[in-house]
Design a protein around this motif. Sequence first.
Motif, PDB file in Angstrom:
ATOM      1  N   UNK A  71      12.800  -6.552  -3.544  1.00 32.14           N
ATOM      2  CA  UNK A  71      12.293  -5.205  -3.268  1.00 32.14           C
ATOM      3  C   UNK A  71      11.092  -4.923  -4.157  1.00 32.14           C
ATOM      4  N   UNK A  72      10.184  -4.093  -3.638  1.00 31.32           N
ATOM      5  CA  UNK A  72       9.011  -3.749  -4.450  1.00 31.32           C
ATOM      6  C   UNK A  72       8.592  -2.307  -4.161  1.00 31.32           C
ATOM      7  N   UNK A  73       8.176  -1.628  -5.217  1.00 31.38           N
ATOM      8  CA  UNK A  73       7.679  -0.255  -5.132  1.00 31.38           C
ATOM      9  C   UNK A  73       6.245  -0.269  -5.638  1.00 31.38           C
ATOM     10  N   UNK A  74       5.312  -0.068  -4.716  1.00 29.36           N
ATOM     11  CA  UNK A  74       3.887  -0.125  -5.037  1.00 29.36           C
ATOM     12  C   UNK A  74       3.281   1.271  -5.036  1.00 29.36           C
ATOM     13  N   UNK A  75       2.217   1.421  -5.791  1.00 30.57           N
ATOM     14  CA  UNK A  75       1.445   2.665  -5.757  1.00 30.57           C
ATOM     15  C   UNK A  75      -0.037   2.319  -5.793  1.00 30.57           C
ATOM     16  N   UNK A  76      -0.834   3.174  -5.165  1.00 29.74           N
ATOM     17  CA  UNK A  76      -2.289   3.081  -5.247  1.00 29.74           C
ATOM     18  C   UNK A  76      -2.724   4.151  -6.241  1.00 29.74           C
ATOM     19  N   UNK A  77      -3.464   3.718  -7.271  1.00 24.69           N
ATOM     20  CA  UNK A  77      -3.936   4.603  -8.324  1.00 24.69           C
ATOM     21  C   UNK A  77      -5.437   4.792  -8.197  1.00 24.69           C
ATOM     22  N   UNK A  78      -5.892   6.036  -8.268  1.00 23.84           N
ATOM     23  CA  UNK A  78      -7.321   6.335  -8.248  1.00 23.84           C
ATOM     24  C   UNK A  78      -7.964   6.032  -9.587  1.00 23.84           C
ATOM     25  N   UNK A  79      -9.285   6.212  -9.656  1.00 32.35           N
ATOM     26  CA  UNK A  79     -10.036   5.975 -10.901  1.00 32.35           C
ATOM     27  C   UNK A  79      -9.490   6.767 -12.085  1.00 32.35           C
ATOM     28  N   UNK A  80      -8.950   7.935 -11.781  1.00 32.25           N
ATOM     29  CA  UNK A  80      -8.421   8.798 -12.835  1.00 32.25           C
ATOM     30  C   UNK A  80      -7.002   8.413 -13.262  1.00 32.25           C
ATOM     31  N   UNK A  81      -6.459   7.349 -12.649  1.00 27.71           N
ATOM     32  CA  UNK A  81      -5.115   6.887 -12.996  1.00 27.71           C
ATOM     33  C   UNK A  81      -4.006   7.612 -12.267  1.00 27.71           C
ATOM     34  N   UNK A  82      -4.368   8.529 -11.366  1.00 30.41           N
ATOM     35  CA  UNK A  82      -3.368   9.297 -10.620  1.00 30.41           C
ATOM     36  C   UNK A  82      -2.946   8.546  -9.353  1.00 30.41           C
ATOM     37  N   UNK A  83      -1.677   8.693  -9.000  1.00 34.59           N
ATOM     38  CA  UNK A  83      -1.139   8.068  -7.786  1.00 34.59           C
ATOM     39  C   UNK A  83      -1.653   8.826  -6.576  1.00 34.59           C
ATOM     40  N   UNK A  84      -2.181   8.078  -5.589  1.00 31.39           N
ATOM     41  CA  UNK A  84      -2.662   8.711  -4.363  1.00 31.39           C
ATOM     42  C   UNK A  84      -1.876   8.263  -3.129  1.00 31.39           C
ATOM     43  N   UNK A  85      -1.074   7.189  -3.278  1.00 31.65           N
ATOM     44  CA  UNK A  85      -0.293   6.666  -2.155  1.00 31.65           C
ATOM     45  C   UNK A  85       0.787   5.748  -2.704  1.00 31.65           C
ATOM     46  N   UNK A  86       1.852   5.549  -1.930  1.00 30.39           N
ATOM     47  CA  UNK A  86       2.897   4.619  -2.352  1.00 30.39           C
ATOM     48  C   UNK A  86       3.453   3.849  -1.170  1.00 30.39           C
ATOM     49  N   UNK A  87       4.141   2.755  -1.486  1.00 26.65           N
ATOM     50  CA  UNK A  87       4.750   1.896  -0.472  1.00 26.65           C
ATOM     51  C   UNK A  87       6.041   1.332  -1.034  1.00 26.65           C
ATOM     52  N   UNK A  88       7.110   1.504  -0.280  1.00 24.52           N
ATOM     53  CA  UNK A  88       8.401   0.921  -0.640  1.00 24.52           C
ATOM     54  C   UNK A  88       8.722  -0.172   0.376  1.00 24.52           C
ATOM     55  N   UNK A  89       8.984  -1.354  -0.131  1.00 22.50           N
ATOM     56  CA  UNK A  89       9.414  -2.480   0.700  1.00 22.50           C
ATOM     57  C   UNK A  89      10.816  -2.827   0.232  1.00 22.50           C
ATOM     58  N   UNK A  90      11.797  -2.615   1.105  1.00 28.00           N
ATOM     59  CA  UNK A  90      13.202  -2.722   0.718  1.00 28.00           C
ATOM     60  C   UNK A  90      13.949  -3.665   1.644  1.00 28.00           C
ATOM     61  N   UNK A  91      14.621  -4.627   1.049  1.00 31.78           N
ATOM     62  CA  UNK A  91      15.477  -5.544   1.784  1.00 31.78           C
ATOM     63  C   UNK A  91      16.537  -4.741   2.524  1.00 31.78           C
TER      64      UNK A  91
END
Length: 184
Positions: A71-91
Amino acid sequence: MRMQGKYVKLNNGFDVVIRSLIPKEAKQYLQYLLKVYRESSYVGLTSEEVGSITVKKIKKQIAEYEKHGRNILLAAFGRDGKIIADCKLTLISENDRENHRANVLISVYKKLWNNGAGSALMNTALDYAAKNGFKQFEADIMPDNYHALFLLEKFGFKAVGLLPRCRKDNKGGYYDYLRIIKFM
């Protein structure tokens, strides 16, 4: 499982880093989730459930994703270090006959819809899945969630049927879910 950072340029020229979340980012992730949950009617939680989410629960969830082998929990971080999107991939199941299947969930701040953040996360998730033995992606979405449907179809997902009465609405009725699958 933990994934190192990958730099991506979005359609609007915005640079993001996609990587696994770590437990010390639980507070920021909770703030992101609360905002996304307020922005979208497609989130599967009630307002009471959203209100019961704590930093401690999020920290535990992130740690469980880190500890799990696939399983993996990903996030997209902007230049300011803030989370702008996420993705959960779960078995879907540890069972040998079903451990080729994964559920995928992606959310993006509404102001960044149609800028490539969802596509960047999906590309990253598909790359990860191919390297980790997944052969089938699945997603259940509300049939009128056109942004999710467009993204999933863009990556080769196909609708396979409706799951009736999967989600309650606020008035005592029910919504169906559209089951969408991609074979690797």
